[in-house]
Write a protein that holds these residues in place. Structure first.
Motif, PDB file in Angstrom:
ATOM      1  N   VAL A 191       0.887  -1.223  -0.096  1.00 50.95           N
ATOM      2  CA  VAL A 191       0.149  -0.182  -0.064  1.00 50.95           C
ATOM      3  C   VAL A 191       0.713   1.364  -0.180  1.00 50.95           C
ATOM      4  O   VAL A 191       1.668   1.484   0.777  1.00 50.95           O
ATOM      5  N   GLU A 192       0.368   2.105  -0.894  1.00 48.25           N
ATOM      6  CA  GLU A 192       1.325   3.553  -0.652  1.00 48.25           C
ATOM      7  C   GLU A 192       0.230   4.417  -0.439  1.00 48.25           C
ATOM      8  O   GLU A 192      -0.795   4.549  -0.577  1.00 48.25           O
ATOM      9  N   ILE A 193       0.959   5.692   0.036  1.00 50.95           N
ATOM     10  CA  ILE A 193       0.362   6.894   0.501  1.00 50.95           C
ATOM     11  C   ILE A 193       1.233   7.991  -0.242  1.00 50.95           C
ATOM     12  O   ILE A 193       2.155   8.054  -0.470  1.00 50.95           O
ATOM     13  N   GLY A 194       0.263   8.691  -0.853  1.00 45.15           N
ATOM     14  CA  GLY A 194       0.462   9.647  -2.009  1.00 45.15           C
ATOM     15  C   GLY A 194      -0.099  11.298  -1.408  1.00 45.15           C
ATOM     16  O   GLY A 194      -0.978  11.216  -0.723  1.00 45.15           O
ATOM     17  N   LEU A 195       0.501  12.204  -1.989  1.00 42.61           N
ATOM     18  CA  LEU A 195      -0.159  13.440  -2.073  1.00 42.61           C
ATOM     19  C   LEU A 195      -0.314  13.926  -3.337  1.00 42.61           C
ATOM     20  O   LEU A 195       0.345  13.660  -4.390  1.00 42.61           O
ATOM     21  N   GLY A 196      -1.474  14.771  -3.548  1.00 42.82           N
ATOM     22  CA  GLY A 196      -1.872  15.265  -4.958  1.00 42.82           C
ATOM     23  C   GLY A 196      -1.995  16.972  -4.458  1.00 42.82           C
ATOM     24  O   GLY A 196      -2.672  17.304  -3.756  1.00 42.82           O
ATOM     25  N   LEU A 197      -1.154  17.369  -5.580  1.00 45.41           N
ATOM     26  CA  LEU A 197      -1.010  18.833  -5.290  1.00 45.41           C
ATOM     27  C   LEU A 197      -1.713  19.641  -6.489  1.00 45.41           C
ATOM     28  O   LEU A 197      -1.535  19.157  -7.682  1.00 45.41           O
ATOM     29  N   GLN A 198      -2.097  20.673  -6.386  1.00 50.26           N
ATOM     30  CA  GLN A 198      -2.665  21.514  -7.420  1.00 50.26           C
ATOM     31  C   GLN A 198      -1.408  22.559  -7.855  1.00 50.26           C
ATOM     32  O   GLN A 198      -0.750  22.870  -7.263  1.00 50.26           O
ATOM     33  N   SER A 199      -1.542  22.429  -9.260  1.00 48.11           N
ATOM     34  CA  SER A 199      -0.382  23.258  -9.933  1.00 48.11           C
ATOM     35  C   SER A 199      -0.704  25.004  -9.880  1.00 48.11           C
ATOM     36  O   SER A 199      -0.916  25.540 -11.050  1.00 48.11           O
ATOM     37  N   ASP A 200      -0.832  25.575  -8.657  1.00 48.02           N
ATOM     38  CA  ASP A 200      -0.871  26.943  -8.583  1.00 48.02           C
ATOM     39  C   ASP A 200      -0.104  27.516  -7.667  1.00 48.02           C
ATOM     40  O   ASP A 200      -0.315  28.623  -7.376  1.00 48.02           O
ATOM     41  N   LYS A 201       1.246  27.110  -7.513  1.00 43.51           N
ATOM     42  CA  LYS A 201       2.074  27.625  -6.695  1.00 43.51           C
ATOM     43  C   LYS A 201       3.533  28.198  -7.440  1.00 43.51           C
ATOM     44  O   LYS A 201       3.668  27.934  -8.683  1.00 43.51           O
ATOM     45  N   PRO A 202       4.219  29.273  -6.880  1.00 40.83           N
ATOM     46  CA  PRO A 202       5.259  29.694  -7.427  1.00 40.83           C
ATOM     47  C   PRO A 202       6.325  28.725  -7.553  1.00 40.83           C
ATOM     48  O   PRO A 202       6.589  27.850  -6.793  1.00 40.83           O
ATOM     49  N   ALA A 203       7.599  29.095  -8.487  1.00 44.76           N
ATOM     50  CA  ALA A 203       8.479  28.336  -8.857  1.00 44.76           C
ATOM     51  C   ALA A 203       9.241  28.281  -6.994  1.00 44.76           C
ATOM     52  O   ALA A 203       9.474  29.073  -6.301  1.00 44.76           O
ATOM     53  N   GLY A 204       9.625  26.914  -6.791  1.00 44.12           N
ATOM     54  CA  GLY A 204      10.569  26.842  -5.468  1.00 44.12           C
ATOM     55  C   GLY A 204       9.511  26.299  -4.534  1.00 44.12           C
ATOM     56  O   GLY A 204       9.950  25.266  -3.420  1.00 44.12           O
ATOM     57  N   ALA A 205       8.291  26.549  -4.560  1.00 48.23           N
ATOM     58  CA  ALA A 205       7.298  25.752  -3.519  1.00 48.23           C
ATOM     59  C   ALA A 205       7.218  24.255  -3.673  1.00 48.23           C
ATOM     60  O   ALA A 205       6.985  23.542  -2.701  1.00 48.23           O
ATOM     61  N   TYR A 206       7.179  24.012  -5.011  1.00 48.57           N
ATOM     62  CA  TYR A 206       6.846  22.371  -5.190  1.00 48.57           C
ATOM     63  C   TYR A 206       8.182  21.641  -4.662  1.00 48.57           C
ATOM     64  O   TYR A 206       8.172  20.558  -4.068  1.00 48.57           O
TER      65      TYR A 206
ATOM     66  N   LEU B 173       4.022  11.475  -5.559  1.00 42.50           N
ATOM     67  CA  LEU B 173       3.510  12.698  -5.444  1.00 42.50           C
ATOM     68  C   LEU B 173       2.780  13.038  -6.740  1.00 42.50           C
ATOM     69  O   LEU B 173       3.432  12.667  -7.999  1.00 42.50           O
ATOM     70  N   THR B 174       1.576  13.344  -6.635  1.00 41.23           N
ATOM     71  CA  THR B 174       0.889  13.815  -8.101  1.00 41.23           C
ATOM     72  C   THR B 174       0.839  15.029  -7.944  1.00 41.23           C
ATOM     73  O   THR B 174       0.350  15.735  -7.135  1.00 41.23           O
ATOM     74  N   VAL B 175       0.680  15.467  -9.427  1.00 42.85           N
ATOM     75  CA  VAL B 175       0.154  16.991  -9.611  1.00 42.85           C
ATOM     76  C   VAL B 175      -0.990  16.849 -10.729  1.00 42.85           C
ATOM     77  O   VAL B 175      -0.833  16.065 -11.677  1.00 42.85           O
ATOM     78  N   PHE B 176      -1.952  17.580 -10.406  1.00 42.23           N
ATOM     79  CA  PHE B 176      -3.310  17.413 -11.082  1.00 42.23           C
ATOM     80  C   PHE B 176      -3.130  18.186 -12.257  1.00 42.23           C
ATOM     81  O   PHE B 176      -2.629  19.121 -12.434  1.00 42.23           O
TER      82      PHE B 176
END
Length: 360
Positions: free
Chosen positions: A3-18, A33-36
């Motif tokens: 079993v894996e645990i992941g994070l889904g991120l919205q692509s609305d952030k400035p460079a460096g935050a990711y 790590l997933t990006v929508f």
């Protein structure tokens, strides 16, 4: 079962935050790590490449790209670039896409489009230049990528709720993602929908990992977290409530929430959502409550739980609390470092060259 645990991120952030979020997530022990790929947000390849450079172990991918706004050869190029940048940690997420009518893009024959898009992508990645003629997409003989790729077969994830999409995932995918759901009752429903496609192609239904992911808001102040989550869920309740045959959300509730969202009254719409409905479509509350909901999915048989944006009352605070206070509460087998579950590796397509997927 791994079993894996992941994070889904919205692509609305400035460079460096990711990069900062990705490093912290990996330190905490997240696996994926997933990006929508949502309409009008940054293309997911930008944050994914930034996160690839900042990490060493986690798997990375978009959930999802679609075959209508991006041609299969472009999709092949993006997953090849991510796989190269991450040294073999990429996965490819494909779905039919949502809200594309807002930019004038029609979505005819979605199952054929997804099936053939995957076929073309993996033909290109494998170096097969024999050509391909489908109902939607074609490759002229001699057409091939003019650069080297890290792998010919990064794992394929299909985003789908319905019977036809799930059956296609049963035939060709390593994973299926049910986005916007935290409902354990959907797991056996999706497993049965996978079975029809898996049986057709001689695969085991367990070869396809089931991924459930939804809005997540965790905070020591559980009521503040649930209030924020209600507002987030209100914006898509009308869609997911109709897709979940087990939810039984009253039609009049959906209509009232939809009307308020349409009027821009998101907070008021959220306040209408009762606790039991919220728990079907979000992970929300204290770390203990969020862990309890995630554990219910693990116990139901998912291969991956994905905690979606906004994670907490702030991005950084939510990711940190998920990693330090939620993950330690989850009972799950150890993950395979740097790669997908073993079953998913064979389920990608089972090929070193492309496997023809017949039309129909």
């Amino acid at each position: 079962m791994t079993v894996e645990i992941g994070l889904g991120l919205q692509s609305d952030k400035p460079a460096g935050a990711y990069a900062r979020l990705a490093r912290r997530a990996e330190e905490c022990g997240f696996d994926v790590l997933t990006v929508f790929g949502d309409l009008m947000y940054q293309p997911p390849i930008f944050p994914l490449l930034e996160m690839a450079a900042a990490t060493e172990r986690v798997r990375l991918g978009p959930a999802c790209l679609n075959p209508y706004s991006m041609a299969p050869y472009e999709i092949a190029g993006q997953v090849a670039a991510l796989d190269l940048a991450s040294r073999g940690r990429a996965y490819l997420g494909l779905a039919r896409g949502t809200w594309l009518g807002a930019v004038g893009i029609a979505q005819p024959r979605p199952i054929a489009a997804l099936r053939e898009c995957a076929e073309v992508v993996y033909r290109l990645l494998s170096g097969d230049s024999a050509g391909y003629t489908g109902e939607v997409f074609t490759l002229a003989p001699g057409t091939a990528l003019r650069y080297r790729v890290w792998r010919p077969d990064p794992p394929l994830l299909l985003g789908a709720w319905g019977a036809r999409g799930a059956a296609l995932a049963g035939r060709i995918a390593a994973e299926i993602k049910v986005g916007g759901s935290a409902n354990p009752a959907m797991v056996p429903v999706i497993r049965e929908r996978l079975r029809a496609g898996a049986a057709r192609d001689g695969r085991r239904v367990d070869d396809v990992g089931i991924v459930l992911g939804a809005v997540t808001v965790v905070d020591r102040d559980g009521e503040a977290a649930r209030s924020r989550a209600r507002t987030e869920v209100a914006m898509y309740l009308a869609v997911v409530a109709d897709l979940d045959p087990t939810a039984g959300v009253p039609a009049d509730l959906v209509a009232r929430v939809t009307d308020l969202v349409g009027a821009g009254e998101h907070a008021a719409a959220g306040r209408l959502i009762p606790d039991d409905v919220l728990d079907l479509f979000a992970f929300a509350g204290t770390p203990e409550r969020v862990a309890e909901r995630a554990q219910a999915l693990i116990d139901a048989g998912v291969r991956r739980v994905e905690f979606g944006t906004p994670h907490g009352l702030t991005d950084e605070g939510g990711v940190d609390l998920l990693g330090t206070a939620v993950l330690p509460l989850l009972r799950r087998p150890p993950t395979v470092a740097g790669g997908p579950p073993a079953a998913a590796k064979t389920a990608t397509t089972g090929r070193t060259g492309p496997r023809e997927v017949e039309a129909g």
